[in-house]
Scaffold this motif. Sequence first.
Motif, PDB file in Angstrom:
ATOM      1  N   LEU A  41       0.824  -1.204   0.000  1.00 18.00           N
ATOM      2  CA  LEU A  41       0.000   0.000   0.000  1.00 18.00           C
ATOM      3  C   LEU A  41       0.862   1.259   0.000  1.00 18.00           C
ATOM      4  N   LEU A  42       1.949   1.227   0.758  1.00 21.65           N
ATOM      5  CA  LEU A  42       2.855   2.379   0.796  1.00 21.65           C
ATOM      6  C   LEU A  42       3.509   2.588  -0.569  1.00 21.65           C
ATOM      7  N   SER A  43       3.885   1.497  -1.226  1.00 16.28           N
ATOM      8  CA  SER A  43       4.473   1.599  -2.564  1.00 16.28           C
ATOM      9  C   SER A  43       3.484   2.195  -3.551  1.00 16.28           C
ATOM     10  N   ALA A  44       2.234   1.732  -3.491  1.00 15.66           N
ATOM     11  CA  ALA A  44       1.202   2.274  -4.378  1.00 15.66           C
ATOM     12  C   ALA A  44       0.990   3.765  -4.128  1.00 15.66           C
ATOM     13  N   ALA A  45       0.971   4.151  -2.842  1.00 20.91           N
ATOM     14  CA  ALA A  45       0.789   5.564  -2.509  1.00 20.91           C
ATOM     15  C   ALA A  45       1.934   6.416  -3.041  1.00 20.91           C
ATOM     16  N   MET A  46       3.165   5.910  -2.959  1.00 21.51           N
ATOM     17  CA  MET A  46       4.316   6.666  -3.450  1.00 21.51           C
ATOM     18  C   MET A  46       4.297   6.801  -4.979  1.00 21.51           C
ATOM     19  N   ILE A  47       3.859   5.737  -5.666  1.00 19.82           N
ATOM     20  CA  ILE A  47       3.781   5.809  -7.129  1.00 19.82           C
ATOM     21  C   ILE A  47       2.683   6.782  -7.555  1.00 19.82           C
ATOM     22  N   ILE A  48       1.558   6.766  -6.831  1.00 22.24           N
ATOM     23  CA  ILE A  48       0.493   7.739  -7.115  1.00 22.24           C
ATOM     24  C   ILE A  48       0.999   9.158  -6.865  1.00 22.24           C
ATOM     25  N   VAL A 137      -2.967   5.603 -12.360  1.00 23.22           N
ATOM     26  CA  VAL A 137      -3.414   5.928 -10.996  1.00 23.22           C
ATOM     27  C   VAL A 137      -4.669   5.144 -10.640  1.00 23.22           C
ATOM     28  N   THR A 138      -5.615   5.068 -11.562  1.00 20.66           N
ATOM     29  CA  THR A 138      -6.837   4.302 -11.316  1.00 20.66           C
ATOM     30  C   THR A 138      -6.524   2.832 -11.094  1.00 20.66           C
ATOM     31  N   CYS A 139      -5.609   2.295 -11.888  1.00 18.78           N
ATOM     32  CA  CYS A 139      -5.223   0.890 -11.734  1.00 18.78           C
ATOM     33  C   CYS A 139      -4.547   0.645 -10.386  1.00 18.78           C
TER      34      CYS A 139
END
Length: 411
Positions: A41-48, A137-139
């Motif tokens: 989740l943290l990785s996804a947040a950083m990529i977003i 971002v949606t993905c």
Amino acid sequence: MGFIAKLAIIAGGPLVGKLMDSFPRLPAYNFLNTLQAAAQLLSAAMIIRAHSIPYTSASAVILRPWFIVLVLAGAVERLCGIALGVAMERDWVVLLAGVNRPIALAQANAILNRIDLLCEIAGASLFGILLAKYDPVTCLKSAAGLMICSLPVTVFLTWLTNKLSTGVLDRPKSLHKCCKSCNGVTVNEYDSIGVGVEAIKVGWKEYIQQPVLPASLAYVLLYFNVVLAPGSLMTAFLTQHGLNPSVIGGFSGLCAFMGVAATFVSANLVNRLGILKAGAAGLIFQASLLTIAVAVYWSGSLSQQYPLLFFLSLIVLSRLGHMSYDVVGAQILQTGIPSSKANLIGTTEVSVASLAESIMLGVAIVANDSSHFGILAMLSLMSVVGAAWMFCRWLLNPTDEQRSLFAFDFN
């Protein structure tokens, strides 16, 4: 990012494995699942976050706080994933199927690998379809939602598995008192050493002293084969030869299909030949096909279409032997390693394999010219042939301990 993740596995694998062997299985497994989900989740947040800021140069991105957090979260996620995989493949499956039931254990390993490969293929395909229709971002938000929903399901299934197996996954309370290491030191004495460097030393020491070390080293040697296998180096080589992208994609897809096919072949091999001979068959099959593939490459005929397709076909078929040994080799280690050290030795083995792969990738980076592909292919072939030779030599000169562990093979 990949380098830091491999560094985390090399350095932290034995430590995590030791901790997994020291704590109750279910709480440790659930904790690592939670930690892995948090890192994802943290990785996804950083990529977003990266998609919300203006584009900057690569050198500037490396110094950004969000990128540093992304790299560290990726390393934690990868280390947790490795530990969870080792716990399931080297410890849980043995307890659930029974170490003294080689056919049942082979079938359990085959089914587990088959599900794992099919999920990887399905997941990559699904995410590819989503990326083709929606923005990244949606993905990523959809993926984060799936991560959150899957965590309670995983915890519940873990609890249900232990309940249906009448508590076979519960670690005996007397383990620390009765379990001895190979040099006579108790687990409690190991616990008093602490963590960090000393724990890593213990992991490497136990790995070297395991009774099935040649089989494990053969598995590690296969990781030196980063050229004659599907991956970035082979993709770059085929692209430089002007091959159609659809053919390159088909090559990768067929290699994945061979992995699934190997899960069916491996169980039959164990049933017909026994565990050790099945492992030797997989290694010899892979080494033989790759030898022919390298001979085709050095013949200088790859500039033509049909020899190139024949070269790729040999590599695709060789994956059948590679993945067969991947399944059978896991069973050899499951049989030869006591459950009290399964996670420690298993994660240390992954650390050694990651080190081997990193060394070979480093060699490939140094020899980054396409004219050096033949030399890299020879190095890859030598690693596979070396693995087959080492395993067969071990098989032809069995020790008393080997005969005792693999009585099914010698009866």
